[in-house]
Motif scaffolding. Structure first.
Motif, mmCIF file in Angstrom:
data_model
loop_
_atom_site.group_PDB
_atom_site.id
_atom_site.type_symbol
_atom_site.label_atom_id
_atom_site.label_comp_id
_atom_site.label_asym_id
_atom_site.label_seq_id
_atom_site.Cartn_x
_atom_site.Cartn_y
_atom_site.Cartn_z
ATOM 1 N N ILE A 8 40.582 59.672 63.026
ATOM 2 C CA ILE A 8 41.182 61.005 63.200
ATOM 3 C C ILE A 8 40.160 61.904 63.895
ATOM 4 O O ILE A 8 39.024 62.029 63.418
ATOM 5 N N VAL A 9 40.563 62.527 64.994
ATOM 6 C CA VAL A 9 39.669 63.448 65.710
ATOM 7 C C VAL A 9 39.999 64.863 65.250
ATOM 8 O O VAL A 9 41.071 65.391 65.539
ATOM 9 N N GLY A 10 39.086 65.473 64.499
ATOM 10 C CA GLY A 10 39.287 66.833 63.990
ATOM 11 C C GLY A 10 39.353 66.858 62.475
ATOM 12 O O GLY A 10 40.176 66.169 61.872
ATOM 13 N N GLY A 11 38.450 67.649 61.875
ATOM 14 C CA GLY A 11 38.384 67.718 60.400
ATOM 15 C C GLY A 11 38.890 69.030 59.839
ATOM 16 O O GLY A 11 38.488 69.444 58.755
ATOM 17 N N GLY A 12 39.802 69.708 60.572
ATOM 18 C CA GLY A 12 40.464 70.894 60.032
ATOM 19 C C GLY A 12 41.520 70.467 59.017
ATOM 20 O O GLY A 12 41.550 69.315 58.569
ATOM 21 N N ILE A 13 42.402 71.404 58.686
ATOM 22 C CA ILE A 13 43.401 71.102 57.648
ATOM 23 C C ILE A 13 44.331 69.967 58.098
ATOM 24 O O ILE A 13 44.743 69.143 57.273
ATOM 25 N N SER A 35 29.136 70.917 62.549
ATOM 26 C CA SER A 35 28.279 70.419 61.461
ATOM 27 C C SER A 35 29.006 70.402 60.128
ATOM 28 O O SER A 35 28.550 69.792 59.164
ATOM 29 N N GLN A 36 30.139 71.110 60.048
ATOM 30 C CA GLN A 36 30.992 70.985 58.868
ATOM 31 C C GLN A 36 32.450 71.131 59.278
ATOM 32 O O GLN A 36 32.751 71.720 60.319
ATOM 33 N N CYS A 37 33.338 70.604 58.439
ATOM 34 C CA CYS A 37 34.768 70.652 58.760
ATOM 35 C C CYS A 37 35.319 72.040 58.441
ATOM 36 O O CYS A 37 34.858 72.705 57.508
ATOM 37 N N ALA A 156 32.479 61.855 59.605
ATOM 38 C CA ALA A 156 31.255 62.003 60.414
ATOM 39 C C ALA A 156 31.279 63.396 61.031
ATOM 40 O O ALA A 156 32.197 63.722 61.792
ATOM 41 N N THR A 157 30.308 64.235 60.667
ATOM 42 C CA THR A 157 30.189 65.558 61.292
ATOM 43 C C THR A 157 29.146 65.479 62.412
ATOM 44 O O THR A 157 28.440 64.467 62.541
#
Ligand code: FAD
Length: 365
Positions: A8-13, A35-37, A156-157
């Motif tokens: 998955i590309v993107g660690g938002g909601i 560096s963080q989602c 992975a950030t």
């Protein structure tokens, strides 16, 4: 065998909630450039659940998300994520039309003065939508990431997808540090970067348009505001809600075309917000305590997109969450998971038609 079944590309909601729904069933990772989602749209929202927001198709997703947000499973969170405050859609003349089936009642001037003390005379009446609630966005987002990791997902950030190529049944994804990782499926959950990530994968973009929205936290010369309803106008030119005893969150409801970027508020939009606010209530504005902006990203028809690309193997879209990506996340993630895994949907989303949200409507093969 590829390193992952799904990357998955993107660690938002969007990425976190879909990841949490599929982890444990497939081998899945999240790539997040920051560096963080949650540093982009997800961390900058106005944090409300408003069923009428975004039109009738979005309203179905919001309604299907409500139970999860109010009463999440005990292994997901000890407490719910909603705090009810209600919304008054105020008007100078015509009442707004809400999508069908949404609980609302007309409020005449006398009651409106009790709900919003100091409201100016030209606002004659309102439609009151009692279900409107605040969402604990940070709590929800971190609960999704917690569940994702607990079920074996890896995050992975500081890890950006730079390019990707497909061959022999899997993707080779090149990261910005030059390393590579392989996966059967790429999920594009890159928010404002949706189209640029697709181009980096040599996939035709969908036309996802990022639009800047400004928020201002104002201190005003009036107390007792914390539980004020959300106040917006039928023409969609502002909204504000109580934040602290003497402070509010205010937006000029702006929607300014932008390239994907780390969005920042412009002075002119803050001034516009204050001007519109002063036309609603007689509360003296004392200070701008802080302001911020974020990008809301829309498909051309303003309906979010969940589904496999019709022209490219192993490429899944989870984009176009507009101004409703938090309040629709539980239903969206369950629906997207059933499409992605080709499994029957969770009962809470069984009534939703996946075709409504399919990228096929935007890309005719
Ligand atoms: C001011 C404002 C108010 C809002 N109010 C509300 C509200 O009240 N209620 C509501 O439901 N919604 C609201 N929204 C909308 C909501 O915030 C969004 O719909 C939602 O956060 C979108 O989530 P996302 O995960 O798609 O995007 P994002 O949170 O932006 O996540 C996308 C991620 O992808 C990452 N990324 C991009 N490119 C790459 C790459 N190449 N490699 C790796 N990672 C990459 C980005 O760094 C980012 O973290 C609001 C939005 C704004 C801006």
């Amino acid at each position: 065998m590829a390193d992952f079944d799904v990357l998955i590309v993107g660690g938002g909601i969007a990425g976190a909630s879909l990841g949490a729904e599929i982890a444990g069933r497939v081998r899945v990772g999240i790539l997040e450039i920051e560096s963080q989602c949650g540093m982009h749209a997800t961390g900058r929202s106005a944090a409300f659940w408003l069923e009428s927001y975004g039109g009738s198709q979005v309203a179905l997703l919001s309604a299907a998300s409500r139970d999860f947000l109010a009463n999440p499973p005990s292994d997901f969170s000890d407490a719910g994520f909603l705090r009810q405050r209600g919304d008054v859609h105020i008007t100078r003349d015509e009442l707004p039309q809400l999508p069908p089936g949404i609980e609302a009642r007309v409020v005449e001037r006398e009651e409106l003065e009790r709900l919003v003390p100091g409201i100016r005379r030209q606002w004659k009446r309102a439609l009151f939508e009692p279900g409107c609630s605040d969402i604990d966005v940070a709590g929800l987002h971190s609960a999704y990431l917690r569940r994702f990791r607990r079920l074996g997902g890896s995050v992975a950030t500081d890890a950006a997808l730079a390019s990707a190529t497909f061959g022999s049944g899997s993707w080779t994804v090149r990261l910005s540090d030059g390393s590579t990782v392989t996966t059967g499926i790429i999920v594009n959950a890159a928010g404002a970067w949706a189209d640029s990530v697709s181009l980096a994968c040599d996939i035709q973009p969908l036309g996802i348009a990022p639009k800047r929205r400004t928020m201002v936290q104002l201190r005003v010369g009036r107390s007792g505001l914390r539980d004020l309803p959300l106040v917006d106008d039928a023409d969609g030119t502002f909204y504000f809600k109580g934040e602290g005893d003497r402070s509010i969150w205010l937006s000029p409801h702006d929607e300014i075309d932008s390239d994907p970027c780390d969005a920042a508020p412009e002075e002119i939009d803050i001034a516009l917000a204050i001007d519109r606010f002063e036309q609603v209530v007689d509360w003296p504005v004392e200070a701008v305590e802080r302001s911020w902006a974020g990008l809301r990203s829309f498909a051309p028809d303003r309906i979010p997109v969940y589904g496999f690309d019709p022209n490219a193997e192993g490429y899944f879209w989870c984009v176009g969450q507009g101004g409703f990506g938090i309040q629709t996340a539980p239903a969206a993630a369950r629906l997207a998971a059933s499409i992605l895994l080709e499994k029957p949907p969770h009962p809470s989303v069984a009534q939703l038609d996946p075709e409504t949200f399919s990228p096929r409507r935007l890309k005719l093969s």
